[in-house]
Design a protein around this motif. Structure first.
Motif, short mmCIF file in Angstrom:
data_model
loop_
_atom_site.label_atom_id
_atom_site.label_comp_id
_atom_site.label_asym_id
_atom_site.label_seq_id
_atom_site.Cartn_x
_atom_site.Cartn_y
_atom_site.Cartn_z
N GLU A 1 -42.02 49.29 20.53
CA GLU A 1 -41.61 50.60 21.06
C GLU A 1 -40.60 50.46 22.20
O GLU A 1 -39.84 51.37 22.49
CB GLU A 1 -42.82 51.38 21.61
CG GLU A 1 -43.81 51.88 20.59
CD GLU A 1 -44.87 50.85 20.20
OE1 GLU A 1 -44.65 49.64 20.42
OE2 GLU A 1 -45.90 51.26 19.66
N VAL A 2 -40.61 49.29 22.87
CA VAL A 2 -39.72 49.10 24.03
C VAL A 2 -38.30 48.79 23.54
O VAL A 2 -38.11 47.97 22.64
CB VAL A 2 -40.24 47.93 24.92
CG1 VAL A 2 -39.26 47.61 26.04
CG2 VAL A 2 -41.61 48.27 25.49
N ASN A 3 -37.33 49.44 24.17
CA ASN A 3 -35.94 49.18 23.83
C ASN A 3 -35.42 48.05 24.73
O ASN A 3 -35.37 48.21 25.95
CB ASN A 3 -35.15 50.49 24.04
CG ASN A 3 -33.73 50.39 23.54
OD1 ASN A 3 -33.37 49.40 22.89
ND2 ASN A 3 -32.91 51.39 23.85
N ILE A 4 -35.08 46.89 24.13
CA ILE A 4 -34.59 45.77 24.95
C ILE A 4 -33.12 45.55 24.62
O ILE A 4 -32.76 45.37 23.45
CB ILE A 4 -35.34 44.45 24.64
CG1 ILE A 4 -36.86 44.66 24.66
CG2 ILE A 4 -34.95 43.36 25.64
CD1 ILE A 4 -37.66 43.41 24.34
N LEU A 5 -32.28 45.55 25.65
CA LEU A 5 -30.85 45.29 25.43
C LEU A 5 -30.51 43.93 26.03
O LEU A 5 -30.70 43.70 27.23
CB LEU A 5 -30.00 46.38 26.10
CG LEU A 5 -30.23 47.81 25.62
CD1 LEU A 5 -29.31 48.79 26.37
CD2 LEU A 5 -29.97 47.93 24.10
N TYR A 6 -30.02 43.02 25.18
CA TYR A 6 -29.62 41.69 25.64
C TYR A 6 -28.12 41.67 25.96
O TYR A 6 -27.40 42.60 25.63
CB TYR A 6 -29.93 40.64 24.56
CG TYR A 6 -31.40 40.53 24.27
CD1 TYR A 6 -32.28 40.01 25.20
CD2 TYR A 6 -31.93 40.98 23.05
CE1 TYR A 6 -33.64 39.92 24.95
CE2 TYR A 6 -33.29 40.90 22.78
CZ TYR A 6 -34.14 40.37 23.73
OH TYR A 6 -35.47 40.30 23.47
N ASN A 7 -27.66 40.57 26.55
CA ASN A 7 -26.25 40.44 26.95
C ASN A 7 -25.80 41.67 27.73
O ASN A 7 -24.71 42.20 27.52
CB ASN A 7 -25.34 40.30 25.71
CG ASN A 7 -25.60 39.01 24.98
OD1 ASN A 7 -25.69 37.96 25.61
ND2 ASN A 7 -25.77 39.09 23.67
N CYS A 8 -26.66 42.11 28.58
CA CYS A 8 -26.46 43.40 29.21
C CYS A 8 -26.61 43.24 30.72
O CYS A 8 -27.64 42.76 31.19
CB CYS A 8 -27.56 44.31 28.64
SG CYS A 8 -27.57 45.87 29.37
N LEU A 9 -25.58 43.59 31.45
CA LEU A 9 -25.56 43.34 32.89
C LEU A 9 -25.79 44.63 33.66
O LEU A 9 -24.98 45.57 33.58
CB LEU A 9 -24.21 42.72 33.27
CG LEU A 9 -24.12 42.16 34.68
CD1 LEU A 9 -24.98 40.92 34.82
CD2 LEU A 9 -22.67 41.86 35.03
N TYR A 10 -26.87 44.67 34.42
CA TYR A 10 -27.12 45.82 35.30
C TYR A 10 -26.06 45.82 36.40
O TYR A 10 -25.78 44.78 37.00
CB TYR A 10 -28.52 45.70 35.92
CG TYR A 10 -28.70 46.55 37.16
CD1 TYR A 10 -28.98 47.90 37.06
CD2 TYR A 10 -28.53 45.99 38.43
CE1 TYR A 10 -29.11 48.69 38.21
CE2 TYR A 10 -28.66 46.76 39.57
CZ TYR A 10 -28.94 48.11 39.45
OH TYR A 10 -29.05 48.87 40.58
N LYS A 11 -25.47 47.00 36.66
CA LYS A 11 -24.42 47.08 37.69
C LYS A 11 -24.89 47.81 38.95
O LYS A 11 -24.80 47.30 40.04
CB LYS A 11 -23.18 47.83 37.14
CG LYS A 11 -22.39 47.06 36.10
CD LYS A 11 -21.79 45.80 36.64
CE LYS A 11 -20.54 46.02 37.48
NZ LYS A 11 -19.98 44.74 37.93
N SER A 12 -25.37 49.06 38.78
CA SER A 12 -25.70 49.84 39.97
C SER A 12 -26.60 51.02 39.59
O SER A 12 -26.86 51.26 38.40
CB SER A 12 -24.42 50.36 40.62
OG SER A 12 -23.76 51.21 39.71
#
Ligand SMILES: Cc1cc2nc3c(=O)[nH]c(=O)nc-3n(C[C@H](O)[C@H](O)[C@H](O)COP(=O)(O)OP(=O)(O)OC[C@H]3O[C@@H](n4cnc5c(N)ncnc54)[C@H](O)[C@@H]3O)c2cc1C
Length: 356
Positions: A114-125
């Motif tokens: 059920e959890v949406n996981i995004l890889y290669n993904c950089l948190y910015k702000s």
């Protein structure tokens, strides 16, 4: 609108996502690529030893670890090499020697679908508004925004979430760890812990791992980091360790909370777990148990009362703070040269490796 966005799918973030994923709408942002394992993927720089406290956390979760995560050899001893006092001793320790990347991937594989996981993904702000938090992140060169009721920083020692949200608060002492991997066919069957004030006021280590010898050190950040690491290798070589063909150099920041004041759980919109919150042992740099334990405590707080989760999480982590306090009380015995000399001289709890 998500209920919770977690930045980082390391042991802290993956634990939290596993425990709340079925009950809430959760998004996980992770800069690594956990789908494919390739040479250029950024793997977590780590000694990869699961200490008894982390084993206890896995036991509390009712988890058993797949054999594929284990590496050769399994270790039952630590050889303490005290260059300050020209002394050394062996002590019994039960570590599980693992492939850290495989461990992280296994924890992620336990997160509910059920959890949406995004890889290669950089948190910015992030930006706060009356009804929640808007999170900006970048994936494949494109910027995205998602809204959430709670943002969780599980993004490790150099947490961007912590710096952005609580940048004015003090940070635990920050060290830089360097690890070099050498090919070896030697038969080192212990974990080496090295104390030497000329190198660092923390410690250095030698770990055998699947045909390799890892030499590592947690160093104060200054201009002499590389010189000190070279000096460490020279001293280890002079001591008789054989290592020639280097296959990898890696580095990572590591925190050392020598008091509990910089250990921080967050506020009513942004929570911090794992090393992002400063949860790590100041004596041994053992961080896996703290990551999983803080993830567990936040999950309990959220499930108990979503609207008061911050107060409950702070209360739940009081015993973890006591644990860090107690580890700090142990520091003189480990890091004061004279006290360590005295303790090692007593030979209490040490053993002799039989010479056959
Ligand atoms: C050299 C070294 C050796 C160590 N050896 C041991 C050991 O043997 N045993 C032990 O128990 N502990 C060890 N530790 C400590 C342990 O590795 C950490 O305390 C533990 O990994 C913390 O877990 P975490 O989930 O909080 O953070 P991390 O494991 O650091 O995970 C953070 C995650 O967030 C992701 N991330 C970071 N920034 C962003 C962003 N902007 N956007 C998206 N994702 C992001 C990262 O890719 C990572 O997956 C060691 C640490 C170091 C540096």
């Amino acid at each position: 609108m998500y209920d919770i966005i977690i930045v980082g799918a390391g042991p802290a973030g993956a634990t939290l996502a596993r425990l709340i994923g079925k009950d809430y709408k959760v998004l996980v942002l992770e800069k690594r690529d956990f789908k494919e394992r390739h040479e250029y993927n950024r793997e977590k720089c780590c000694g990869g030893l699961i200490a008894p406290d982390a084993q206890l956390m896995l036991a509390r979760f009712g988890l058993g670890m797949p054999k594929s995560i284990l590496v050769n050899p399994q270790l039952f001893a630590v050889r303490v090499i005290d260059f300050d006092n020209f002394n050394e001793s062996y002590y019994q320790r039960n570590y599980i020697n693992i492939d850290r990347e495989a461990f992280d991937r296994w924890l992620v594989s336990l997160i509910p679908l059920e959890v949406n996981i995004l890889y290669n993904c950089l948190y910015k702000s992030y930006e706060e508004s009356e009804d929640g938090v808007t999170v900006k992140f970048i994936q494949n060169g494109r910027e995205y925004r998602e809204k959430t009721r709670i943002l969780v920083g599980a993004d490790g020692a150099l947490s961007r979430v912590r710096r952005q949200c609580f940048g004015k608060l003090p940070l635990p002492n920050l060290y830089i760890s360097i690890q070099e991997w050498f090919k070896t066919n030697g038969n080192l069957n212990y974990y080496g812990a090295i104390f030497d004030r000329e190198i660092t006021d923390f410690y250095s280590w030698i770990i055998p791992k699947e045909g390799h010898l890892i030499i590592g050190s947690a160093l104060r950040i200054d201009n002499n980091v590389h010189k000190k690491f070279e000096l460490l290798k020279k001293k280890i070589k002079d001591k008789g360790f054989a290592f020639e063909e280097k296959v990898r150099t890696e580095g990572a920041h590591i925190l050392r909370p020598t008091s509990i004041y910089p250990v921080y759980t967050g506020n009513n919109r942004v929570a911090l777990i794992g090393e992002a919150g400063g949860f790590i042992s100041p004596s041994s740099a053992e961080g896996l148990s703290y990551a999983m334990r803080s993830g567990l405590e936040l999950s309990k707080a959220i499930k108990e009362d979503f609207n008061r989760y911050d107060i409950l999480y702070k209360t739940n982590t009081k015993s973890l703070l006591w644990n860090i306090r107690i580890k700090n009380m142990k520091l003189p015995a480990m890091y004061n040269k004279h006290l360590r000399k005295f303790i090692m001289k007593t030979r209490v709890l040490s053993f002799k490796v039989e010479d056959f």
